[in-house]
Every structure is written in C-alpha cells, then in structure tokens.
Design an enzyme around this catalytic site. Structure first.
Site, short mmCIF file in Angstrom:
data_model
loop_
_atom_site.label_atom_id
_atom_site.label_comp_id
_atom_site.label_asym_id
_atom_site.label_seq_id
_atom_site.Cartn_x
_atom_site.Cartn_y
_atom_site.Cartn_z
CG ASN A 34 -1.67 1.19 1.41
OD1 ASN A 34 -1.78 2.04 0.67
ND2 ASN A 34 -2.39 1.51 2.46
CG HIS A 66 -5.71 2.09 5.15
ND1 HIS A 66 -5.24 2.98 5.89
CD2 HIS A 66 -4.75 0.97 5.07
CE1 HIS A 66 -4.09 2.60 6.34
NE2 HIS A 66 -3.65 1.63 5.71
CE LYS A 78 0.10 3.36 4.90
NZ LYS A 78 0.15 3.32 6.23
N GLY A 112 2.75 2.02 10.82
CA GLY A 112 3.71 3.18 10.75
C GLY A 112 4.27 3.42 12.00
CB SER A 156 5.34 -2.28 11.86
OG SER A 156 4.99 -0.85 12.15
CD GLU A 184 -2.59 5.51 6.86
OE1 GLU A 184 -2.51 5.68 5.54
OE2 GLU A 184 -1.59 5.04 7.45
CD GLU A 242 -3.14 -2.57 7.00
OE1 GLU A 242 -2.40 -2.91 6.59
OE2 GLU A 242 -3.89 -1.61 6.90
P1 13P Z 1 3.25 0.32 7.57
O1 13P Z 1 3.68 -0.90 7.05
O2 13P Z 1 4.06 1.63 7.37
O3 13P Z 1 3.25 0.09 9.02
O4 13P Z 1 1.57 0.59 7.14
C1 13P Z 1 0.71 -0.47 7.26
C2 13P Z 1 -0.52 -0.35 6.29
O5 13P Z 1 -1.23 0.85 6.75
C3 13P Z 1 -0.75 -0.97 5.25
O6 13P Z 1 -1.86 -0.75 4.68
#
Ligand code: 13P
Length: 243
Positions: free
Chosen positions: A8, A92, A10, A168, A202, A94, A162
């Site tokens: 992803n 997601h 982002k 993150g 992560s 976010e 997740e």
């Molecule tokens: P990270 O791998 O940066 O923690 O993000 C995970 C994520 O949100 C994947 O959709």
C-alpha cells in the site's frame, strides 16, 4: 494457498516514481509462489501497468460508493476498474481515523467495489485503547458485520487485519496477536471465513516470514516497507511457498 504480498503505497509514488520502482523491482520469486498486489494512487495505475516486468495485481486505495455524481475529488469503483484496477482497499485505518469514514460507509464502498467487479480488500483493526479495554473481539465483530451485507454477489474478497497501533509505528503484532485476531475474524465471517486474511502493520523483511508462517495469516499488507523495490522484493521472497 499462495501467500498474498500486497503493498500500500499510500500517498507516495506518482507516475514517474512508480515507473522507476517497477524498473527496479525484481523479486526473486515467481508468480506461481506468491501473489503480488500494489495499491497505488489512481494517477499511477497506468505507470505501474506499463512498467511491470512481473505479473502484479493492481488496486486503488479508496473508492466512493456512487458510480458517478457531483462529488468533487472522489473516484468511483467503475472509474478505477476502467483505469486498470482489479482490487480496491476499503476502510483502511487512515480512511477511518483521519478522514472519519464510518462502518456504514465502509459497507457501502464494499458494495460498490463488488458491483464494479473489483475485489474488495477490506481493512479492519482495533485502536490501542480498544485493545487495552479488552474490546478486540467486539470491535472486529462490529467492523465485520458492517461490511458483510456489501459482499452480496461477491466473487472474491479479502480482509486485512491492521491493528491501528501497529501502523507506521514500528510496533508489530506478535504472531500470537495476529493468530488471535485472524481467528476472531474467521469466526465472525462465518461461511465467508475461507477468504484470505492478510496482516498489516509495520511488516518488514525481518518479520514477514514469521508473520506469514502463522496459521490463518494468508499474506501481508505492507505500507512503508513497500516503497523501496529491494526491500519489498525481500518481503515478497518471504512469502514464497516452500518447495
Ligand atoms: P506500515 O507497514 O507502514 O506500518 O503501514 C501498514 C499499512 O497501513 C498498510 O496498509
């Protein structure tokens, strides 16, 4: 089942950076052993498609539930499909926690993805306070029951677990955490519980193999570590089926 290794990106990698990534992405694994998917900005779909040297699935990171309309700035599932996407991330963390997307909206978006022929990859996961308050089970079941109606007529879908506190942050769920949450999700999905369930939060080259060896973890959804072609290729290699 082949493991799914999904990136992803982002809000990273516009068309130029996407083309550059694909030119340098040479995973030491063949598509028979691992299923690669990239969730990219809609504007970069074509660049990924045109420059991929290995078979990759293409997805968008968000869609609106309406097929078209006076909704400035939004992109419909139909538009994403026409532009080359086969998958859509929905719900997601976010989207839920930065943009205030509700369970009901997630359900509508899942329905829109299905109608447009996209494979929805529905993200769920608890926040730290919810986990600390012993509400993991209740939160995951609430999130699942909100999107199940949207799956009517669905050919294929996936779920991504997740945990919000692991995204993150460098903090990863332990294999036991992932196993417990994936178990809850399969039970909550009932007869739909054979769908692939991915872990995200992560994921790095150093923990990907351990996470993917947990029974019930069918793959990973990778954020930050998917942005570098060499690093992501190492995670893809960790998903290779033995033999
Ligand atoms: P990270 O791998 O940066 O923690 O993000 C995970 C994520 O949100 C994947 O959709």
């Amino acid at each position: 089942m082949r493991k799914v290794v999904a990136g992803n990106w982002k809000m990273h990698h516009g068309p130029r950076a996407a083309a550059d990534f694909l030119a340098r992405f040479r995973p030491e694994t063949d598509p028979e052993s691992v299923r690669l998917i990239f969730f990219v900005a809609g504007l970069s779909l074509q660049a990924v498609k045109a420059n991929a040297r290995v078979p990759v699935g293409l997805g968008v990171q968000n869609i609106h539930w309406e097929p078209s309309g006076a909704l400035t700035g939004e992109i419909s599932a139909e538009m994403a499909a026409e532009a080359g996407a086969s998958y859509a991330l929905v719900g997601h963390s976010e989207r839920r926690h930065v943009f205030g997307e509700t369970d009901a909206e997630v359900g509508r978006k899942v329905g829109a993805a299905v109608r447009a022929g996209l494979v929805p990859v529905v993200c769920v996961g608890e926040q730290l306070e919810e986990r600390r308050a012993g509400r993991l089970d209740a939160v995951l079941r609430r999130q699942v029951s909100a999107f199940i109606p949207g799956l009517r007529g669905c050919g294929e879908f996936m779920v991504a677990y997740e945990p919000v506190w692991a995204i993150g942050t460098g903090e990863t769920a332990t294999p036991q955490d992932a196993s417990e949450a994936h178990g809850i999700l399969r039970e909550a999905l009932g007869e739909l519980g054979r769908a692939p369930i991915l872990y995200g939060g992560s994921v790095q080259p150093g923990n990907a193999a351990a996470l993917m060896s947990v029974p019930g973890v069918d793959g990973v959804l990778v954020g930050g570590a998917s942005l570098d072609p060499e690093v992501f290729a190492r995670i893809a290699a960790a998903g290779r089926s033995p033999g």
